[in-house]
Motif scaffolding. Structure first.
Motif, PDB file in Angstrom:
ATOM      1  N   LEU A 107       0.808  -1.219   0.000  1.00 14.88           N
ATOM      2  CA  LEU A 107       0.000   0.000   0.000  1.00 14.88           C
ATOM      3  C   LEU A 107       0.840   1.268   0.000  1.00 14.88           C
ATOM      4  CD1 LEU A 107      -2.687  -1.130   2.607  1.00 14.88           C
ATOM      5  CD2 LEU A 107      -2.885  -1.124   0.117  1.00 14.88           C
ATOM      6  N   ALA A 108       2.159   1.124  -0.078  1.00 18.80           N
ATOM      7  CA  ALA A 108       3.034   2.295  -0.080  1.00 18.80           C
ATOM      8  C   ALA A 108       2.678   3.220  -1.250  1.00 18.80           C
ATOM      9  CB  ALA A 108       4.491   1.851  -0.194  1.00 18.80           C
ATOM     10  N   LYS A 109       2.668   4.525  -0.977  1.00 16.90           N
ATOM     11  CA  LYS A 109       2.344   5.570  -1.966  1.00 16.90           C
ATOM     12  C   LYS A 109       0.887   5.535  -2.413  1.00 16.90           C
ATOM     13  CE  LYS A 109       7.076   5.711  -3.764  1.00 16.90           C
ATOM     14  NZ  LYS A 109       7.948   5.611  -4.964  1.00 16.90           N
ATOM     15  N   ARG A 110       0.081   4.663  -1.816  1.00 16.97           N
ATOM     16  CA  ARG A 110      -1.350   4.631  -2.144  1.00 16.97           C
ATOM     17  C   ARG A 110      -2.171   5.073  -0.936  1.00 16.97           C
ATOM     18  NH1 ARG A 110      -1.887   0.188  -6.407  1.00 16.97           N
ATOM     19  NH2 ARG A 110      -0.001  -1.043  -6.197  1.00 16.97           N
ATOM     20  N   VAL A 111      -1.869   4.428   0.213  1.00 18.49           N
ATOM     21  CA  VAL A 111      -2.644   4.641   1.429  1.00 18.49           C
ATOM     22  C   VAL A 111      -1.690   4.857   2.592  1.00 18.49           C
ATOM     23  CG1 VAL A 111      -4.304   3.611   3.037  1.00 18.49           C
ATOM     24  CG2 VAL A 111      -4.528   3.188   0.589  1.00 18.49           C
ATOM     25  N   ASN A 112      -1.996   5.846   3.421  1.00 23.11           N
ATOM     26  CA  ASN A 112      -1.258   6.023   4.673  1.00 23.11           C
ATOM     27  C   ASN A 112      -1.813   5.003   5.656  1.00 23.11           C
ATOM     28  OD1 ASN A 112      -0.206   6.848   7.162  1.00 23.11           O
ATOM     29  ND2 ASN A 112      -0.181   8.996   6.566  1.00 23.11           N
ATOM     30  N   LEU A 113      -1.194   3.820   5.713  1.00 28.22           N
ATOM     31  CA  LEU A 113      -1.738   2.714   6.496  1.00 28.22           C
ATOM     32  C   LEU A 113      -1.802   3.041   7.981  1.00 28.22           C
ATOM     33  CD1 LEU A 113      -2.853  -0.132   6.302  1.00 28.22           C
ATOM     34  CD2 LEU A 113      -0.533  -1.023   6.548  1.00 28.22           C
ATOM     35  N   SER A 114      -0.807   3.760   8.488  1.00 27.48           N
ATOM     36  CA  SER A 114      -0.814   4.138   9.912  1.00 27.48           C
ATOM     37  C   SER A 114      -2.015   5.023  10.222  1.00 27.48           C
ATOM     38  CB  SER A 114       0.484   4.860  10.270  1.00 27.48           C
ATOM     39  OG  SER A 114       1.597   4.026  10.066  1.00 27.48           O
ATOM     40  N   MET A 115      -2.286   5.988   9.334  1.00 21.68           N
ATOM     41  CA  MET A 115      -3.438   6.875   9.519  1.00 21.68           C
ATOM     42  C   MET A 115      -4.743   6.107   9.357  1.00 21.68           C
ATOM     43  SD  MET A 115      -4.305  10.034  10.165  1.00 21.68           S
ATOM     44  CE  MET A 115      -2.942  11.109   9.680  1.00 21.68           C
ATOM     45  N   PHE A 116      -4.781   5.180   8.391  1.00 17.48           N
ATOM     46  CA  PHE A 116      -5.975   4.371   8.156  1.00 17.48           C
ATOM     47  C   PHE A 116      -6.343   3.572   9.404  1.00 17.48           C
ATOM     48  CE2 PHE A 116      -8.109   0.506   6.691  1.00 17.48           C
ATOM     49  CZ  PHE A 116      -9.091   1.016   5.846  1.00 17.48           C
ATOM     50  N   GLU A 117      -5.347   2.977  10.046  1.00 21.53           N
ATOM     51  CA  GLU A 117      -5.601   2.169  11.234  1.00 21.53           C
ATOM     52  C   GLU A 117      -5.884   3.024  12.467  1.00 21.53           C
ATOM     53  OE1 GLU A 117      -3.069  -1.881  10.321  1.00 21.53           O
ATOM     54  OE2 GLU A 117      -1.986  -0.178  11.167  1.00 21.53           O
ATOM     55  N   ALA A 118      -5.346   4.266  12.490  1.00 20.63           N
ATOM     56  CA  ALA A 118      -5.538   5.145  13.650  1.00 20.63           C
ATOM     57  C   ALA A 118      -6.812   5.981  13.549  1.00 20.63           C
ATOM     58  CB  ALA A 118      -4.327   6.064  13.804  1.00 20.63           C
ATOM     59  N   MET A 119      -7.500   5.926  12.409  1.00 17.97           N
ATOM     60  CA  MET A 119      -8.650   6.793  12.178  1.00 17.97           C
ATOM     61  C   MET A 119      -9.753   6.656  13.236  1.00 17.97           C
ATOM     62  SD  MET A 119      -9.009   9.095   9.919  1.00 17.97           S
ATOM     63  CE  MET A 119     -10.196  10.187   9.147  1.00 17.97           C
ATOM     64  N   PRO A 120     -10.085   5.454  13.741  1.00 21.45           N
ATOM     65  CA  PRO A 120     -11.104   5.368  14.787  1.00 21.45           C
ATOM     66  C   PRO A 120     -10.762   6.196  16.014  1.00 21.45           C
ATOM     67  CG  PRO A 120     -10.708   3.200  13.853  1.00 21.45           C
ATOM     68  CD  PRO A 120      -9.664   4.106  13.276  1.00 21.45           C
ATOM     69  N   ASN A 121      -9.518   6.159  16.457  1.00 21.43           N
ATOM     70  CA  ASN A 121      -9.104   6.951  17.622  1.00 21.43           C
ATOM     71  C   ASN A 121      -9.150   8.445  17.321  1.00 21.43           C
ATOM     72  OD1 ASN A 121      -8.586   4.610  19.112  1.00 21.43           O
ATOM     73  ND2 ASN A 121      -6.477   4.497  18.414  1.00 21.43           N
ATOM     74  N   ILE A 122      -8.774   8.820  16.091  1.00 22.38           N
ATOM     75  CA  ILE A 122      -8.802  10.237  15.707  1.00 22.38           C
ATOM     76  C   ILE A 122     -10.236  10.762  15.715  1.00 22.38           C
ATOM     77  CG2 ILE A 122      -8.379  11.847  13.805  1.00 22.38           C
ATOM     78  CD1 ILE A 122      -5.984  10.087  13.026  1.00 22.38           C
ATOM     79  N   LEU A 123     -11.165   9.980  15.179  1.00 20.89           N
ATOM     80  CA  LEU A 123     -12.564  10.402  15.128  1.00 20.89           C
ATOM     81  C   LEU A 123     -13.139  10.594  16.528  1.00 20.89           C
ATOM     82  CD1 LEU A 123     -13.767   8.063  12.239  1.00 20.89           C
ATOM     83  CD2 LEU A 123     -13.588  10.559  12.139  1.00 20.89           C
ATOM     84  N   ILE A 124     -12.840   9.654  17.425  1.00 23.15           N
ATOM     85  CA  ILE A 124     -13.316   9.789  18.809  1.00 23.15           C
ATOM     86  C   ILE A 124     -12.695  11.014  19.462  1.00 23.15           C
ATOM     87  CG2 ILE A 124     -13.244   8.753  21.112  1.00 23.15           C
ATOM     88  CD1 ILE A 124     -13.527   6.028  19.793  1.00 23.15           C
ATOM     89  N   GLY A 125     -11.398  11.195  19.263  1.00 23.04           N
ATOM     90  CA  GLY A 125     -10.699  12.326  19.874  1.00 23.04           C
ATOM     91  C   GLY A 125     -11.241  13.667  19.408  1.00 23.04           C
ATOM     92  N   VAL A 126     -11.505  13.798  18.099  1.00 20.94           N
ATOM     93  CA  VAL A 126     -12.041  15.056  17.563  1.00 20.94           C
ATOM     94  C   VAL A 126     -13.440  15.319  18.116  1.00 20.94           C
ATOM     95  CG1 VAL A 126     -12.826  16.208  15.463  1.00 20.94           C
ATOM     96  CG2 VAL A 126     -10.646  15.002  15.476  1.00 20.94           C
ATOM     97  N   GLY A 127     -14.273  14.270  18.157  1.00 22.78           N
ATOM     98  CA  GLY A 127     -15.625  14.420  18.692  1.00 22.78           C
ATOM     99  C   GLY A 127     -15.618  14.870  20.146  1.00 22.78           C
ATOM    100  N   LEU A 128     -14.786  14.245  20.962  1.00 16.13           N
ATOM    101  CA  LEU A 128     -14.689  14.618  22.383  1.00 16.13           C
ATOM    102  C   LEU A 128     -14.127  16.025  22.551  1.00 16.13           C
ATOM    103  CD1 LEU A 128     -13.379  11.283  23.956  1.00 16.13           C
ATOM    104  CD2 LEU A 128     -15.619  12.328  24.311  1.00 16.13           C
ATOM    105  N   MET A 129     -13.161  16.381  21.724  1.00 18.57           N
ATOM    106  CA  MET A 129     -12.553  17.714  21.828  1.00 18.57           C
ATOM    107  C   MET A 129     -13.603  18.803  21.644  1.00 18.57           C
ATOM    108  SD  MET A 129      -9.610  19.479  19.454  1.00 18.57           S
ATOM    109  CE  MET A 129     -10.772  19.664  18.078  1.00 18.57           C
ATOM    110  N   PHE A 130     -14.458  18.664  20.611  1.00 17.56           N
ATOM    111  CA  PHE A 130     -15.486  19.679  20.384  1.00 17.56           C
ATOM    112  C   PHE A 130     -16.560  19.641  21.463  1.00 17.56           C
ATOM    113  CE2 PHE A 130     -13.789  19.791  15.996  1.00 17.56           C
ATOM    114  CZ  PHE A 130     -13.690  21.161  15.851  1.00 17.56           C
ATOM    115  N   THR A 131     -16.874  18.441  21.984  1.00 20.30           N
ATOM    116  CA  THR A 131     -17.847  18.359  23.074  1.00 20.30           C
ATOM    117  C   THR A 131     -17.370  19.152  24.282  1.00 20.30           C
ATOM    118  OG1 THR A 131     -18.760  16.214  22.426  1.00 20.30           O
ATOM    119  CG2 THR A 131     -18.928  16.798  24.741  1.00 20.30           C
ATOM    120  N   PHE A 132     -16.126  18.954  24.696  1.00 16.14           N
ATOM    121  CA  PHE A 132     -15.591  19.674  25.843  1.00 16.14           C
ATOM    122  C   PHE A 132     -15.443  21.165  25.555  1.00 16.14           C
ATOM    123  CE2 PHE A 132     -14.204  15.402  27.212  1.00 16.14           C
ATOM    124  CZ  PHE A 132     -14.717  15.429  28.505  1.00 16.14           C
ATOM    125  N   PHE A 133     -15.162  21.501  24.313  1.00 14.95           N
ATOM    126  CA  PHE A 133     -15.053  22.911  23.942  1.00 14.95           C
ATOM    127  C   PHE A 133     -16.393  23.620  24.141  1.00 14.95           C
ATOM    128  CE2 PHE A 133     -15.765  26.166  20.695  1.00 14.95           C
ATOM    129  CZ  PHE A 133     -14.752  27.057  21.002  1.00 14.95           C
TER     130      PHE A 133
END
Length: 218
Positions: A107-133
């Motif tokens: 998947l090199a040069k096609r998909v950022n695999l680290s970001m793809f696998e970390a996306m669930p945590n990023i989505l939760i983190g962004v949602g919580l950040m705006f909630t607390f804001f």
């Protein structure tokens, strides 16, 4: 009474979180599926030419269109070498096929695999950040009004408190959906890599290092 005008930014951000998650899924998932399909086609060619042995690899390699798959196929070919046996010479691979055909390399040069696998945590983190804001903003507004209106200042805060969690709900929902679907996508890719490795092993075992050491000890 719920202040819909105040909730509008919250709902808007919740929608944006969902849209962004959908955008990145539509951007990355087809590319992973394309690689999986390419591996499946290569495996079928190896199965068809299995009777011809390693001599068929050159012909198969010339038919590969995908540059990444072609490069890994050539690396596989270059790792093959001959070891003498009782029946003549036998082909072995110096590297494990699964070591060569890693998802990260595919998947090199096609998909950022680290970001793809970390996306669930990023989505939760962004949602919580705006909630607390938004909660912090609402609490600050209520605190400023307490001196003048007393307990009545808390009533609008409590009436509207539930709406502040929509960004978290959107983040958690998108995270769950992403987690389930990404696992299915990556498992399909891993299964195809395993099947391809088995097809290569029918032509040449990938235990060349061990076989070479055993030969030296004879």
């Amino acid at each position: 009474m719920i202040d819909y005008e105040f909730h509008l930014p919250v709902w808007l951000i919740a929608i944006i979180i969902t849209i962004v998650a959908g955008y990145f899924w539509q951007r990355w998932n087809p590319k992973i599926h394309h690689v999986t399909k390419g591996l499946s086609g290569l495996r079928e060619k190896l199965d068809e030419k299995a009777k011809d042995g390693v001599d068929a690899l050159t012909e198969i390699g010339e038919s590969i269109q995908d540059p990444t798959i072609k490069a890994l196929f050539e690396e596989t070919q270059n790792s093959l070498f001959d070891i003498p046996s009782d029946l003549g010479y036998e082909k072995y691979s110096l590297k494990s096929y699964q070591e060569i055909w890693q998802p990260k390399a595919l998947l090199a040069k096609r998909v950022n695999l680290s970001m793809f696998e970390a996306m669930p945590n990023i989505l939760i983190g962004v949602g919580l950040m705006f909630t607390f804001f938004f909660l912090a903003f609402a609490l600050n507004s209520a605190s400023s009004a307490l001196g003048a209106t007393g307990a009545e200042a808390m009533k609008p805060l409590l009436d509207n408190a539930g709406g502040k969690f929509w960004t978290s709900i959107a983040g958690i929902f998108c995270s769950l959906v992403w987690n389930v679907m990404s696992k299915r996508t990556l498992e399909a890719l891993d299964d195809e890599v395993e099947a391809l490795s088995i097809a290569f092993r029918r032509l040449a075992k990938d235990t060349g290092a061990e076989a070479a050491v055993s030969l030296q000890m004879v």
